[in-house]
Design an enzyme around this catalytic site. Structure first.
Site, PDB file in Angstrom:
ATOM      1  CG  HIS A 133      35.387  39.243  46.941  1.00 20.59           C
ATOM      2  ND1 HIS A 133      35.384  37.870  46.887  1.00 20.59           N
ATOM      3  CD2 HIS A 133      35.907  39.668  45.770  1.00 20.59           C
ATOM      4  CE1 HIS A 133      35.888  37.487  45.723  1.00 20.59           C
ATOM      5  NE2 HIS A 133      36.206  38.560  45.028  1.00 20.59           N
ATOM      6  CG  ASP A 213      38.556  40.226  52.325  1.00 14.67           C
ATOM      7  OD1 ASP A 213      39.740  40.402  51.953  1.00 14.67           O
ATOM      8  OD2 ASP A 213      37.629  39.949  51.549  1.00 14.67           O
ATOM      9  CD  GLN A 216      41.191  44.507  46.110  1.00 13.24           C
ATOM     10  OE1 GLN A 216      42.106  45.242  45.737  1.00 13.24           O
ATOM     11  NE2 GLN A 216      40.751  43.497  45.374  1.00 13.24           N
ATOM     12  CE  LYS A 239      42.457  40.034  45.211  1.00 18.54           C
ATOM     13  NZ  LYS A 239      41.893  40.075  43.870  1.00 18.54           N
ATOM     14  CB  CYS A 377      33.484  38.518  43.255  1.00 19.18           C
ATOM     15  SG  CYS A 377      34.205  37.584  41.923  1.00 19.18           S
TER      16      CYS A 377
HETATM   17  N1  C6P Z   1      38.962  40.297  44.180  1.00 25.23           N
HETATM   18  C1  C6P Z   1      38.698  41.584  42.154  1.00 25.23           C
HETATM   19  O1  C6P Z   1      38.805  41.745  40.929  1.00 25.23           O
HETATM   20  P1  C6P Z   1      41.430  35.584  45.899  1.00 25.23           P
HETATM   21  O2  C6P Z   1      40.692  35.336  44.626  1.00 25.23           O
HETATM   22  O3  C6P Z   1      41.253  34.471  46.889  1.00 25.23           O
HETATM   23  O4  C6P Z   1      42.838  35.972  45.701  1.00 25.23           O
HETATM   24  O5  C6P Z   1      40.765  36.905  46.533  1.00 25.23           O
HETATM   25  C2  C6P Z   1      39.387  36.957  46.802  1.00 25.23           C
HETATM   26  C3  C6P Z   1      39.011  38.321  47.284  1.00 25.23           C
HETATM   27  C4  C6P Z   1      38.595  38.468  48.578  1.00 25.23           C
HETATM   28  N2  C6P Z   1      38.305  39.682  49.090  1.00 25.23           N
HETATM   29  C5  C6P Z   1      38.425  40.794  48.354  1.00 25.23           C
HETATM   30  C6  C6P Z   1      38.112  42.117  48.971  1.00 25.23           C
HETATM   31  C7  C6P Z   1      38.831  40.697  47.022  1.00 25.23           C
HETATM   32  O6  C6P Z   1      38.942  41.810  46.295  1.00 25.23           O
HETATM   33  C8  C6P Z   1      39.104  39.437  46.462  1.00 25.23           C
HETATM   34  C9  C6P Z   1      39.472  39.297  45.006  1.00 25.23           C
HETATM   35  C10 C6P Z   1      39.318  40.363  42.779  1.00 25.23           C
HETATM   36  O7  C6P Z   1      38.137  42.409  42.863  1.00 25.23           O
HETATM   37  C11 C6P Z   1      38.994  39.116  42.013  1.00 25.23           C
HETATM   38  S1  C6P Z   1      37.298  38.681  42.141  1.00 25.23           S
END
Ligand code: C6P
Length: 419
Positions: A133, A213, A216, A239, A377
């Site tokens: 991401h 990270d 997910q 999430k 993203c």
């Molecule tokens: N992905 C998606 O629709 P935040 O925005 O900080 O809570 O998470 C960022 C982020 C970082 N790593 C991974 C693997 C992610 O999936 C995400 C967020 C969302 O896939 C919003 S772009």
């Protein structure tokens, strides 16, 4: 406000009982029952989480770690109970290894800034993968730029998995310049569950600091940071059935002690004079300013809520949804699934010949079906697969096969209109 994990895990996975806990599932969208398949962007919240936040504001709202008064003490206790819940859930050794941030993005930025300062020198290397991401790409690009380091990238196979031999080769460069390995546990776009434990073990042999990270992964897998062996693990509350604006960076005590703070302000100091300051002990050294107290309490409740269920049964349910969706979608002519790894969570990303993902997403919305469209993203990953974007359905424990059938039927209808 409950603060302890209930001892009895619910015996059976009762989908109707679970659905009843999500008030939003009763909403209509364009007059149709909501089918929410955008859980990888943000999951829906059970009533218990919503109530935990509102109860905090209604009954104990006060700042934490600052006052001697009753409300401040109660707020502090509730916040620290959440930290302990998260420590137990991740199997971290110490509660002070759990740092609250505003989300995965902030957690990785903290790690990249502070570790960059601690570890990176000109010519050093940071290794990421091609399925990251943007949140696990850009902070490392910035850190590399700042310190003259070089960013190396693990290539991704046609099925959407790391090329493991290449990954191993990258982290064992003969010059021994790799300082940091930053990788996702689960891909948000492909759903791939990566063999993090195996690669972290290889990195550890070479003294490389590992940052995972887990944005997910936490909503779908039982994560044990000691078993994974990683030094850092980042995730977002929203999430994982929790509130927005709250996240976690787990860090190994020994490294956190050595790392410089990233942000300065109240709470993160021990002594301040006009000449210099000294730092508070962990975790507060990394928690400058008033935290998102309601969010922390809500996140603790979300993790307790998840733990009331058999997480393996939840994951199995989501796998069934993914397998059903994959089979039914593949019957649509010209549809291709992007991400066909053997180990996947409940994510199905697809493209259809002659159909733009944005148009499909719009038509599905008119049927009450929420999916995400676009690059998710992960622009470098889109480039790897030669597509501008995909349509992504991402499942949670409250979704059903009937909802999958509704999405497939709506997709077929949309394809007829768009071709
Ligand atoms: N992905 C998606 O629709 P935040 O925005 O900080 O809570 O998470 C960022 C982020 C970082 N790593 C991974 C693997 C992610 O999936 C995400 C967020 C969302 O896939 C919003 S772009």
């Amino acid at each position: 406000m409950s603060t302890s994990t209930s001892s009895a895990v619910k015996a059976a996975f009762d989908i109707e009982e679970i659905r009843a806990q999500f008030p939003i599932l009763k909403e209509l969208v364009h007059g149709k029952p909501l089918v929410y398949f955008d859980n990888a962007a943000t999951s829906q919240k059970p009533r218990r989480v919503i109530k935990a936040e509102s109860t905090y504001y209604a009954t104990i709202n006060a700042n934490v770690h600052r006052g001697v008064h009753t409300l401040s003490t109660k707020a502090t206790e509730a916040q620290e109970a959440s930290r302990e819940t998260i420590r137990t859930h991740l199997n971290a050794k110490h509660a002070h290894e759990v740092i609250f941030t505003s989300g995965t993005t902030a957690s990785i930025n903290l790690a990249a800034n502070s570790l960059g300062q601690l570890l990176l020198k000109k010519g050093d290397e940071v290794v990421i993968s091609g399925m990251e991401h943007h949140s696990n790409i850009v902070p490392w690009q910035l850190a590399c730029e700042r310190h003259g380091a070089v960013l190396k990238v693990i290539p991704i196979s046609e099925s959407g998995e790391w090329d493991f031999p290449s990954a191993n080769q990258l982290i064992s460069s003969s010059a021994n310049r790799v300082r940091i390995l930053a990788i996702s546990h689960v891909s948000n776009t492909l759903g791939t569950i990566n063999p993090v434990k195996e690669l972290v073990a290889e990195a550890k042999k070479r003294g490389i600091v590992t940052v995972v990270d887990g944005a997910q992964a936490v909503p779908h897998l039982k994560v044990d940071v000691q078993d994974l062996g990683c030094d850092f693990y980042a995730f977002s509350g929203h999430k994982a059935y929790g509130p927005t604006g709250i996240g976690v960076l787990y860090g190994r005590e020994e490294l956190l002690e050595k790392m410089p703070p990233w942000q300065g302000g109240g709470e993160m100091i021990d002594q301040v004079t006009l000449e210099k300051s000294t730092w508070a002990k962990l975790p507060f050294k990394f928690e400058a300013g008033t935290p998102n107290i309601a969010g922390i309490i809500g996140l603790g409740e979300a993790i307790r809520w998840m733990n009331d269920y058999d997480l393996v049964a939840m994951a199995a349910h989501e796998r069934t949804l993914r397998e059903h969706a994959t089979k039914e979608l593949l019957a649509i002519e010209g549809l291709r699934i992007i991400g066909t790894a053997k180990e996947k969570v409940g994510v199905v990303s697809f493209v259809i010949d002659g159909v733009h993902h944005y148009d499909l997403g719009t038509l599905l919305d008119q049927q009450g079906i929420a999916v995400r469209t676009g690059h998710h993203c992960t622009q470098p990953l889109m480039e790897r697969f030669g597509v501008s974007g995909t349509t992504r359905a991402s499942f949670a424990c409250f979704n059903t096969n009937a909802e999958v059938d509704a999405m497939v039927a709506a997709t077929k209808k949309a394809v007829k209109m768009l071709r």
